[in-house]
Design a protein around this motif. Structure first.
Motif, PDB file in Angstrom:
ATOM      1  N   THR A  33       0.843  -1.199   0.000  1.00 56.03           N
ATOM      2  CA  THR A  33       0.000   0.000   0.000  1.00 56.03           C
ATOM      3  C   THR A  33       0.875   1.243   0.000  1.00 56.03           C
ATOM      4  O   THR A  33       1.788   1.375   0.829  1.00 56.03           O
ATOM      5  CB  THR A  33      -0.927  -0.013   1.238  1.00 56.03           C
ATOM      6  OG1 THR A  33      -1.800  -1.130   1.120  1.00 56.03           O
ATOM      7  CG2 THR A  33      -1.743   1.265   1.337  1.00 56.03           C
ATOM      8  N   VAL A  34       0.572   2.157  -0.942  1.00 57.87           N
ATOM      9  CA  VAL A  34       1.310   3.423  -1.026  1.00 57.87           C
ATOM     10  C   VAL A  34       0.336   4.576  -0.787  1.00 57.87           C
ATOM     11  O   VAL A  34      -0.871   4.444  -1.016  1.00 57.87           O
ATOM     12  CB  VAL A  34       1.997   3.595  -2.409  1.00 57.87           C
ATOM     13  CG1 VAL A  34       3.039   2.502  -2.619  1.00 57.87           C
ATOM     14  CG2 VAL A  34       0.991   3.594  -3.560  1.00 57.87           C
ATOM     15  N   HIS A  35       0.864   5.697  -0.348  1.00 55.05           N
ATOM     16  CA  HIS A  35       0.027   6.880  -0.119  1.00 55.05           C
ATOM     17  C   HIS A  35      -0.041   7.739  -1.382  1.00 55.05           C
ATOM     18  O   HIS A  35       0.886   7.749  -2.186  1.00 55.05           O
ATOM     19  CB  HIS A  35       0.605   7.696   1.048  1.00 55.05           C
ATOM     20  CG  HIS A  35       0.129   7.201   2.373  1.00 55.05           C
ATOM     21  ND1 HIS A  35      -0.876   7.833   3.068  1.00 55.05           N
ATOM     22  CD2 HIS A  35       0.485   6.121   3.109  1.00 55.05           C
ATOM     23  CE1 HIS A  35      -1.108   7.163   4.202  1.00 55.05           C
ATOM     24  NE2 HIS A  35      -0.299   6.121   4.245  1.00 55.05           N
ATOM     25  N   CYS A  36      -1.175   8.468  -1.484  1.00 53.30           N
ATOM     26  CA  CYS A  36      -1.356   9.318  -2.663  1.00 53.30           C
ATOM     27  C   CYS A  36      -0.769  10.723  -2.465  1.00 53.30           C
ATOM     28  O   CYS A  36      -0.576  11.452  -3.441  1.00 53.30           O
ATOM     29  CB  CYS A  36      -2.839   9.425  -3.006  1.00 53.30           C
ATOM     30  SG  CYS A  36      -3.832  10.199  -1.719  1.00 53.30           S
ATOM     31  N   GLU A  37      -0.450  11.103  -1.204  1.00 53.60           N
ATOM     32  CA  GLU A  37      -0.025  12.475  -0.927  1.00 53.60           C
ATOM     33  C   GLU A  37       1.377  12.760  -1.486  1.00 53.60           C
ATOM     34  O   GLU A  37       2.286  11.931  -1.345  1.00 53.60           O
ATOM     35  CB  GLU A  37      -0.031  12.753   0.586  1.00 53.60           C
ATOM     36  CG  GLU A  37      -1.424  12.727   1.215  1.00 53.60           C
ATOM     37  CD  GLU A  37      -1.860  11.323   1.624  1.00 53.60           C
ATOM     38  OE1 GLU A  37      -1.034  10.397   1.539  1.00 53.60           O
ATOM     39  OE2 GLU A  37      -3.037  11.175   2.014  1.00 53.60           O
ATOM     40  N   ASN A  38       1.522  13.921  -2.059  1.00 50.69           N
ATOM     41  CA  ASN A  38       2.816  14.363  -2.605  1.00 50.69           C
ATOM     42  C   ASN A  38       3.457  13.326  -3.515  1.00 50.69           C
ATOM     43  O   ASN A  38       4.662  13.121  -3.488  1.00 50.69           O
ATOM     44  CB  ASN A  38       3.805  14.683  -1.466  1.00 50.69           C
ATOM     45  CG  ASN A  38       3.264  15.754  -0.559  1.00 50.69           C
ATOM     46  OD1 ASN A  38       2.531  16.632  -1.016  1.00 50.69           O
ATOM     47  ND2 ASN A  38       3.582  15.684   0.716  1.00 50.69           N
ATOM     48  N   ASN A  39       2.619  12.630  -4.259  1.00 46.33           N
ATOM     49  CA  ASN A  39       3.164  11.556  -5.088  1.00 46.33           C
ATOM     50  C   ASN A  39       2.609  11.668  -6.505  1.00 46.33           C
ATOM     51  O   ASN A  39       1.481  11.282  -6.762  1.00 46.33           O
ATOM     52  CB  ASN A  39       2.808  10.202  -4.471  1.00 46.33           C
ATOM     53  CG  ASN A  39       3.479   9.055  -5.213  1.00 46.33           C
ATOM     54  OD1 ASN A  39       4.039   9.239  -6.299  1.00 46.33           O
ATOM     55  ND2 ASN A  39       3.413   7.884  -4.632  1.00 46.33           N
ATOM     56  N   PRO A  40       3.412  12.216  -7.430  1.00 43.29           N
ATOM     57  CA  PRO A  40       2.921  12.393  -8.805  1.00 43.29           C
ATOM     58  C   PRO A  40       2.849  11.078  -9.583  1.00 43.29           C
ATOM     59  O   PRO A  40       2.304  11.041 -10.687  1.00 43.29           O
ATOM     60  CB  PRO A  40       3.955  13.340  -9.423  1.00 43.29           C
ATOM     61  CG  PRO A  40       5.207  13.099  -8.638  1.00 43.29           C
ATOM     62  CD  PRO A  40       4.789  12.708  -7.262  1.00 43.29           C
ATOM     63  N   ASN A  41       3.393   9.996  -9.017  1.00 43.11           N
ATOM     64  CA  ASN A  41       3.503   8.743  -9.782  1.00 43.11           C
ATOM     65  C   ASN A  41       2.551   7.647  -9.328  1.00 43.11           C
ATOM     66  O   ASN A  41       2.745   6.486  -9.690  1.00 43.11           O
ATOM     67  CB  ASN A  41       4.939   8.201  -9.663  1.00 43.11           C
ATOM     68  CG  ASN A  41       5.955   9.200 -10.157  1.00 43.11           C
ATOM     69  OD1 ASN A  41       5.810   9.715 -11.258  1.00 43.11           O
ATOM     70  ND2 ASN A  41       6.938   9.506  -9.343  1.00 43.11           N
ATOM     71  N   THR A  42       1.531   8.012  -8.539  1.00 50.05           N
ATOM     72  CA  THR A  42       0.717   6.957  -7.923  1.00 50.05           C
ATOM     73  C   THR A  42       0.105   6.011  -8.940  1.00 50.05           C
ATOM     74  O   THR A  42       0.091   4.794  -8.735  1.00 50.05           O
ATOM     75  CB  THR A  42      -0.397   7.580  -7.060  1.00 50.05           C
ATOM     76  OG1 THR A  42       0.151   8.667  -6.341  1.00 50.05           O
ATOM     77  CG2 THR A  42      -0.930   6.584  -6.067  1.00 50.05           C
ATOM     78  N   SER A  62      -3.537   4.554  -0.193  1.00 50.01           N
ATOM     79  CA  SER A  62      -3.988   5.120   1.083  1.00 50.01           C
ATOM     80  C   SER A  62      -4.124   6.628   1.033  1.00 50.01           C
ATOM     81  O   SER A  62      -3.440   7.304   0.255  1.00 50.01           O
ATOM     82  CB  SER A  62      -3.000   4.739   2.188  1.00 50.01           C
ATOM     83  OG  SER A  62      -3.473   5.219   3.430  1.00 50.01           O
ATOM     84  N   LEU A  63      -5.014   7.130   1.879  1.00 54.54           N
ATOM     85  CA  LEU A  63      -5.117   8.577   2.049  1.00 54.54           C
ATOM     86  C   LEU A  63      -5.197   8.954   3.521  1.00 54.54           C
ATOM     87  O   LEU A  63      -5.804   8.248   4.321  1.00 54.54           O
ATOM     88  CB  LEU A  63      -6.285   9.168   1.234  1.00 54.54           C
ATOM     89  CG  LEU A  63      -7.728   9.011   1.656  1.00 54.54           C
ATOM     90  CD1 LEU A  63      -8.623   9.838   0.732  1.00 54.54           C
ATOM     91  CD2 LEU A  63      -8.168   7.578   1.579  1.00 54.54           C
ATOM     92  N   ASN A  64      -4.512  10.042   3.849  1.00 57.15           N
ATOM     93  CA  ASN A  64      -4.444  10.542   5.224  1.00 57.15           C
ATOM     94  C   ASN A  64      -5.760  11.215   5.603  1.00 57.15           C
ATOM     95  O   ASN A  64      -6.548  11.598   4.732  1.00 57.15           O
ATOM     96  CB  ASN A  64      -3.309  11.564   5.329  1.00 57.15           C
ATOM     97  CG  ASN A  64      -1.948  10.902   5.389  1.00 57.15           C
ATOM     98  OD1 ASN A  64      -1.844   9.710   5.637  1.00 57.15           O
ATOM     99  ND2 ASN A  64      -0.909  11.685   5.152  1.00 57.15           N
ATOM    100  N   VAL A 113     -11.283  12.836  -0.680  1.00 59.53           N
ATOM    101  CA  VAL A 113     -11.546  11.608  -1.442  1.00 59.53           C
ATOM    102  C   VAL A 113     -11.332  11.804  -2.950  1.00 59.53           C
ATOM    103  O   VAL A 113     -11.036  10.847  -3.661  1.00 59.53           O
ATOM    104  CB  VAL A 113     -12.980  11.071  -1.203  1.00 59.53           C
ATOM    105  CG1 VAL A 113     -13.153  10.625   0.236  1.00 59.53           C
ATOM    106  CG2 VAL A 113     -14.038  12.074  -1.569  1.00 59.53           C
ATOM    107  N   GLU A 114     -11.459  13.056  -3.405  1.00 61.83           N
ATOM    108  CA  GLU A 114     -11.277  13.315  -4.843  1.00 61.83           C
ATOM    109  C   GLU A 114      -9.874  12.904  -5.311  1.00 61.83           C
ATOM    110  O   GLU A 114      -9.676  12.588  -6.478  1.00 61.83           O
ATOM    111  CB  GLU A 114     -11.495  14.806  -5.160  1.00 61.83           C
ATOM    112  CG  GLU A 114     -12.947  15.256  -5.134  1.00 61.83           C
ATOM    113  CD  GLU A 114     -13.545  15.356  -3.727  1.00 61.83           C
ATOM    114  OE1 GLU A 114     -12.774  15.379  -2.733  1.00 61.83           O
ATOM    115  OE2 GLU A 114     -14.792  15.391  -3.622  1.00 61.83           O
ATOM    116  N   MET A 115      -8.914  12.930  -4.401  1.00 62.25           N
ATOM    117  CA  MET A 115      -7.538  12.542  -4.754  1.00 62.25           C
ATOM    118  C   MET A 115      -7.466  11.098  -5.229  1.00 62.25           C
ATOM    119  O   MET A 115      -6.623  10.751  -6.050  1.00 62.25           O
ATOM    120  CB  MET A 115      -6.627  12.659  -3.522  1.00 62.25           C
ATOM    121  CG  MET A 115      -6.114  14.031  -3.218  1.00 62.25           C
ATOM    122  SD  MET A 115      -4.766  14.543  -4.266  1.00 62.25           S
ATOM    123  CE  MET A 115      -3.393  13.564  -3.643  1.00 62.25           C
ATOM    124  N   VAL A 116      -8.313  10.234  -4.661  1.00 63.78           N
ATOM    125  CA  VAL A 116      -8.174   8.812  -4.980  1.00 63.78           C
ATOM    126  C   VAL A 116      -9.211   8.322  -5.994  1.00 63.78           C
ATOM    127  O   VAL A 116      -9.050   7.239  -6.567  1.00 63.78           O
ATOM    128  CB  VAL A 116      -8.233   7.920  -3.710  1.00 63.78           C
ATOM    129  CG1 VAL A 116      -7.049   8.211  -2.808  1.00 63.78           C
ATOM    130  CG2 VAL A 116      -9.541   8.083  -2.958  1.00 63.78           C
TER     131      VAL A 116
END
Ligand code: DX5
Ligand code: ZN
Length: 225
Positions: free
Chosen positions: A91-100, A117-119, A124-127
Motif C-alpha cells: 500500500t502506497v500513499h497518494c499524498e505528494n506523489n505524482p507517480n501513484t 492510502s489517504l491521510n 476523497v477526490e484525490m483517490v
C-alpha cells in the motif's frame, strides 16, 4: 457486487519487537487474517520503523498474507524489494506523489496486490480516479506515524463516500481502515462500508490475549456490516 467478508489485519507496530516471531504466531493462532507491517521513513511521517528484512523473515517463517503499509516518500523506489521479500499487499500513499497511477500498476505487474492510502486531511477526490488501479483503498483513521492514537470519527463520512464510489463504479476494491480500531470503532467503520480492519494496540495489548481480541473485533465487524 456481493459483500466481501470482513478481515482482521494485525499490526505488528504494537507487538513486542524482541519476540516478533512469537507475537506473529500468536496473532495467526488467534485467527488474524493478515499481518500488517508498518514501514516508516522519518520523512513522510515523523517516525522510523521496520523495513524489507523483517518482511523477508516473516515470509520465510509464515504463510499468512503480509499487508505492507508504506509510509515513505518515493515508494516507487522500494516496491520491487518489498514484493521480492514476500509482501502480498503493498500500500502506497497518494499524498505528494505524482507517480501513484504508475506505481499501482507496477505493484500489480510485479505480482502483488495494490493498495492506495489517504491521510485524514486528504480529500476523497484525490483517490477517485485511481480506484480502478487499486485492489484496496486504505482510509487512515488517525494521522499516520504512531500506534495507539484515537480514532477520528470524521473519517466515517469519508468511508461512506468511498464505499459509494467503489460500488457505483462496480469495482471489487477492499476498503481498509487503520488507526484507533477497537470493537466500537470497528463496528462504526463496518457500518460505513469498510471490510478490512487493521488493529495493533487492541490485538497485541489486549488483557485477554490476541485470540479473544481478534474474535471480538471480527464479531463487531460482522454484526455491524
Ligand atoms: C499508524 C499505523 C497503524 C498503527 C495502528 O501509522 O499505520 O497501522 O499500527 O495502531 P493502533 O491499532 O494502535 O491504532
Ligand atoms: Zn498501518
Amino acid at each position: 457486487m456481493e459483500k466481501n467478508p470482513p478481515l482482521i489485519s494485525a499490526s505488528l507496530l504494537a507487538a513486542n519487537f524482541l519476540k516478533l516471531g512469537d507475537e506473529t504466531q500468536a496473532a495467526i493462532d488467534g485467527g488474524a487474517d493478515w499481518i500488517h507491517v508498518d514501514v516508516m521513513d522519518g520523512v513522510f511521517v515523523p517516525n522510523l520503523s521496520i523495513g524489507v528484512p523483517i518482511v523477508e523473515q516473516l515470509r520465510q517463517a509464515f504463510r499468512i498474507p503480509l499487508d505492507v503499509h508504506l509510509m515513505i516518500v518515493r515508494p516507487e523506489n522500494h516496491i520491487a524489494k518489498f514484493i521480492e521479500a514476500g509482501a502480498t499487499y503493498v500500500t502506497v500513499h497518494c499524498e505528494n506523489n505524482p507517480n501513484t497511477n504508475r506505481t499501482l500498476q507496477d505493484i500489480r505487474s510485479l505480482g502483488a496486490k495494490a493498495g492506495l492510502s489517504l491521510n485524514p486531511g486528504t480529500p476523497v477526490e484525490m483517490v477517485e480516479p485511481l480506484l480502478p488501479f487499486a485492489d484496496m483503498l486504505l482510509v487512515m483513521t488517525v494521522n499516520p506515524g504512531f500506534g495507539g492514537q484515537k480514532f477520528q470519527p470524521e473519517m466515517l463520512k469519508k468511508i461512506r463516500r468511498i464505499r459509494k464510489m467503489v460500488d457505483d463504479q462496480g469495482l471489487d476494491v477492499r476498503i481498509q481502515v487503520d488507526g484507533g480500531m477497537n470493537e466500537e470503532t470497528v463496528a462504526q467503520c463496518a457500518a460505513a462500508g469498510a471490510d478490512v480492519f487493521v488493529a495493533g494496540t487492541t490485538i497485541f495489548r489486549h488483557a485477554a490475549g490476541c485470540a479473544e481480541a481478534v474474535t471480538r473485533l471480527r464479531r463487531a465487524a460482522q454484526t455491524a456490516a
